[in-house]
Design a protein around this motif. Structure first.
Motif, PDB file in Angstrom:
ATOM      1  N   THR A   1       2.679   0.537   5.157  1.00  0.00           N
ATOM      2  CA  THR A   1       2.304   1.030   3.831  1.00  0.00           C
ATOM      3  C   THR A   1       3.015   0.248   2.736  1.00  0.00           C
ATOM      4  OG1 THR A   1       1.880   3.267   4.649  1.00  0.00           O
ATOM      5  CG2 THR A   1       2.346   3.040   2.301  1.00  0.00           C
TER       6      THR A   1
ATOM      7  N   TYR B   1       3.820   6.396   8.218  1.00  0.00           N
ATOM      8  CA  TYR B   1       3.027   7.623   8.167  1.00  0.00           C
ATOM      9  C   TYR B   1       2.187   7.732   9.444  1.00  0.00           C
ATOM     10  CZ  TYR B   1       4.534   7.737   3.320  1.00  0.00           C
ATOM     11  OH  TYR B   1       5.314   7.775   2.187  1.00  0.00           O
TER      12      TYR B   1
ATOM     13  N   GLY C   1      -0.955   7.271  10.284  1.00  0.00           N
ATOM     14  CA  GLY C   1      -1.798   6.135  10.648  1.00  0.00           C
ATOM     15  C   GLY C   1      -1.011   4.891  10.982  1.00  0.00           C
ATOM     16  N   ASN C   2       0.192   4.757  10.381  1.00  0.00           N
ATOM     17  CA  ASN C   2       1.043   3.617  10.699  1.00  0.00           C
ATOM     18  C   ASN C   2       1.596   3.686  12.108  1.00  0.00           C
ATOM     19  OD1 ASN C   2       2.503   4.135   7.456  1.00  0.00           O
ATOM     20  ND2 ASN C   2       0.763   2.821   7.939  1.00  0.00           N
TER      21      ASN C   2
ATOM     22  N   ARG D   1      -7.042   1.998  10.502  1.00  0.00           N
ATOM     23  CA  ARG D   1      -7.159   1.337   9.206  1.00  0.00           C
ATOM     24  C   ARG D   1      -5.819   1.179   8.501  1.00  0.00           C
ATOM     25  NH1 ARG D   1     -11.152   3.294   4.251  1.00  0.00           N
ATOM     26  NH2 ARG D   1     -10.660   1.585   2.825  1.00  0.00           N
ATOM     27  N   GLN D   2      -4.932   2.166   8.648  1.00  0.00           N
ATOM     28  CA  GLN D   2      -3.651   2.116   7.948  1.00  0.00           C
ATOM     29  C   GLN D   2      -2.661   1.151   8.597  1.00  0.00           C
ATOM     30  OE1 GLN D   2      -1.847   5.858   6.556  1.00  0.00           O
ATOM     31  NE2 GLN D   2      -3.722   6.889   7.179  1.00  0.00           N
ATOM     32  N   SER D   3      -3.059   0.500   9.654  1.00  0.00           N
ATOM     33  CA  SER D   3      -2.139  -0.397  10.364  1.00  0.00           C
ATOM     34  C   SER D   3      -2.547  -1.861  10.241  1.00  0.00           C
ATOM     35  CB  SER D   3      -2.071  -0.008  11.839  1.00  0.00           C
ATOM     36  OG  SER D   3      -3.348  -0.103  12.429  1.00  0.00           O
TER      37      SER D   3
ATOM     38  N   GLY E   1      -3.570  -3.082   4.382  1.00  0.00           N
ATOM     39  CA  GLY E   1      -4.658  -3.225   3.423  1.00  0.00           C
ATOM     40  C   GLY E   1      -5.696  -4.235   3.870  1.00  0.00           C
TER      41      GLY E   1
END
Length: 651
Positions: free
Chosen positions: A195, A248, A250-251, A256-258, A261
């Motif tokens: 993030t 977080y 998703g991380n 998608r969060q890994s 962006g």
């Protein structure tokens, strides 16, 4: 009556004591009245604001002729009200000003300038709000924005601060150079954060493209290089999930969060345009190109062990010159999110008082410590030690990270990261199943569905395990106390794992064992107690008990043969666990692994040193504070001399 009449002395003593009690009561009452009057500013707007500055910049950067400048309005409103993360909105607004101000209608130009000249760029400026200035990424975002806006309008007096743009440049320049030096010497506090690396990239690329100061530009390039090395060395193909200071849900799980962006897909995947976002300037930058050596490292399919030291422990702050209340020290302390820990709590309160930050919603609870008597008697550290608040676990301390990277999987651990302490957003262990998804275990801080940003059911930890790794094997011991801490939100009597059985090609749950196969990648988890899937789920693996262990072993077809053979071998491996002594022994593939909670990790009779150098990998070797670094792979190199401002790329 005698001169030393005992009754007279007694009456005098009683009178003095009464005066003292009255004084303390009045002091307490006045403090209480003062504290009760603190106004708390909103973190977010009551009604959602349509933020389209990133979309506007994306259109301008890609040559769209007719754009709707009304897309600025929501972002300007957000910045003007100084809601938290207003600094995020400044990133592409700055790029618009530097690249397309001549296209901006006069009304929007004036409105933009009015907002920027009234903004509070740092905690030492007039005003109050609930913006987070202090975390590592926010520090460089605010400093980058202040520097570049001041540079843009050098002779204008900024109405909020009373400083000229030129003065803002000098003020921000010191913070920028301090921040860059901290990252060079110690690495990122928010290490491997899927993030927050995005925010660092956004701030740095703006400085690289627009700052007119050689030291700022060259050093920003170098720190961006270090960030991209982290990304390249810790990625599993196009999945950026590793041990992390701040992660977080998703991380940790992947998805998608890994992908930072979607930048990893762009640079090391199929080259898809990531679309509008804070980091889009990186794709359009004429001044920074990712060194080829990092692309080679990212695509390296060989088996490698990557060790690294990231950040500082609280116990190191004074020795490293960060123990005071000066701006540089507070940037390190609060960049670590260290607020209530006994070593820093007085510094935190001094800083909050000095800069009128009790009105900041993130810091408002500190008002309960803002009593004069506590300050006069220096009782705050004692109270912190006695209460042991859960907020102590927010502090992100040094991560000695170990990553075993293969073409089929990565297994990673923050070695021996403060076992048994509270956690917040840390992520100390997991495995990536190629670039499909991740698996990990944790002690949830709160029951499922209980709202809290962090820690919660899938984010952070209630209590951190003692987790260690050697190559493809991780051992983790959990020692949960019988009673929760006085200020602890909850103390759940189980640990659990994210193990998405439906995403595997094959999954086998068998008592204390669970196995998964995805493509050519295998994984096994072993527990002290039988595993069970939480009712109604296919990915939430529960292990009951307060003194337990999780053993994770990674495998692949190329090294372990068939999945059935892998399962059979792991189930035959000897495991010995002493629940009282909290010791664990595991044998696999001819190796003997031993772990004692809070003590040594031993492999084949030898104690493993898990306090690592700054860099220790096939790609780079260096100690903390080395002036130069050389990254090398496949005859591609990058040489950096931080103080000498020398950056040499050999592609």
């Amino acid at each position: 009556m005698q001169k030393n009449d005992p009754s007279r002395i007694y009456r005098k003593g009683t009178f003095v004591l009464l005066l003292l009690v009255v004084f303390l009561a009045i002091t307490f009452l006045l403090d209480y009245i003062r504290i009760s009057g603190y106004e708390i500013f909103p973190v977010r707007p009551e009604k959602e604001i349509n933020l389209q500055i990133n979309e506007l910049y994306y259109q301008l950067a890609n040559g769209k002729e007719a754009v709707d400048w009304g897309q600025l309005e929501g972002g300007l409103e957000y910045i003007q009200n100084e809601y938290d993360c207003a600094d995020f909105r400044l990133v592409n607004l700055i790029r618009i000003l530097y690249e397309a101000e001549d296209r901006m209608p006069e009304s929007y130009r004036k409105q933009t300038q009015e907002v920027l000249f009234n903004f509070r760029y740092w905690w030492d400026e007039p005003g109050e709000n609930s913006m987070c200035y202090w975390s590592e990424n926010h520090q460089i975002l605010f400093a980058s924005a202040e520097y570049l806006i001041g540079q843009k309008y050098p002779d204008r007096v900024f109405s909020n601060s009373g400083l000229t743009g030129r003065q803002h440049v000098e003020k921000a320049r010191k913070r920028i150079l301090d921040w860059l030096e901290m990252r060079w010497n110690y690495g990122f506090t928010e290490f491997y954060s899927g993030t927050y690396y995005v925010e660092d990239i956004a701030a740095l690329i703006n400085l690289i493209d627009f700052a007119r100061d050689e030291a700022v530009v060259v050093k920003s390039k170098m720190i961006l290089d270090l960030l991209f090395y982290d990304m390249a060395s810790q990625s599993a193909h196009t999945l950026f999930v590793s041990a992390s200071g701040r992660a977080y849900e998703g991380n940790r799980k992947g998805g998608r969060q890994s992908t930072l962006g979607r930048l990893i897909h762009y640079f090391w995947g199929e080259g898809q345009d990531p679309g509008p976002g804070m980091t889009y300037g990186l794709l359009k930058s004429p001044n920074y190109t990712i060194p080829t050596v990092f692309s080679e490292i990212a695509k390296d399919s060989s088996v490698q062990v990557i060790k690294q030291s990231n950040g500082l422990d609280i116990s190191e702050l004074h020795a490293e010159g960060f123990g005071g209340t000066d701006d540089r020290s507070m940037m390190m302390q609060w960049g670590m999110e260290a607020f209530t820990n006994p070593e820093v709590i007085r510094n935190s309160l001094h800083h909050i008082r000095t800069y009128r930050m009790f009105s900041n919603d993130f810091l408002a609870d500190f008002k309960m410590m803002d009593f004069s008597l506590l300050r006069w008697l220096r009782l705050e550290p004692i109270i912190s030690r006695l209460l042991k608040p859960q907020s102590d676990g927010v502090a992100i301390q040094k991560g000695n990270t170990y990553t075993y990277r293969t073409n089929d999987y990565t297994l990673y651990t923050a070695q021996g990261y403060h076992p048994g302490t509270y956690g917040d957003q840390q992520h100390v262990f997991g495995m990536n199943i190629r670039n499909h998804f991740g698996i990990f275990h944790t002690h949830p801080a709160l029951e499922k569905g209980v709202p809290n940003q962090s820690p919660n059911y899938w984010v952070g930890y209630g209590r951190i395990p003692h987790s260690v790794q050697d190559e493809n094997v991780n051992l983790s011991l959990y020692a949960l106390p019988e009673k929760k801490g006085w200020m602890e939100m909850d103390l759940l009597g189980y640990t659990h794992a994210y193990f998405p059985t439906s995403k595997f090609d094959s999954a086998l749950l068998d008592g204390r064992y669970v196995f998964g196969k995805k493509g050519e990648t295998y994984c096994a988890m072993i527990g002290a107690e039988p595993f069970e899937l939480r009712e109604g789920t296919t990915d939430n693996l529960i292990q009951h008990g307060k003194r337990t262990y999780w053993i994770t072993e990674a495998g692949a077809a190329g090294t372990d043969g068939s999945f059935a053979a892998f399962v059979q071998r792991v189930k035959a491996n000897p495991v010995a666990f002493d629940r009282e002594a909290l010791t664990l022994t595991y044998r696999s593939n001819g190796k003997r692994y031993e772990l004692a909670f809070g003590k040594d990790f031993v492999v084949d009779g030898k104690v493993v040193d898990t306090n690592y150098r700054r860099y220790d990998s096939p790609y780079v070797q260096a100690d903390r504070k080395d002036q130069t670094l050389t990254f090398r792979y496949h005859e591609k190199t990058l040489f950096l001399d931080f103080d000498g401002l020398l950056r040499e790329v050999s592609d």
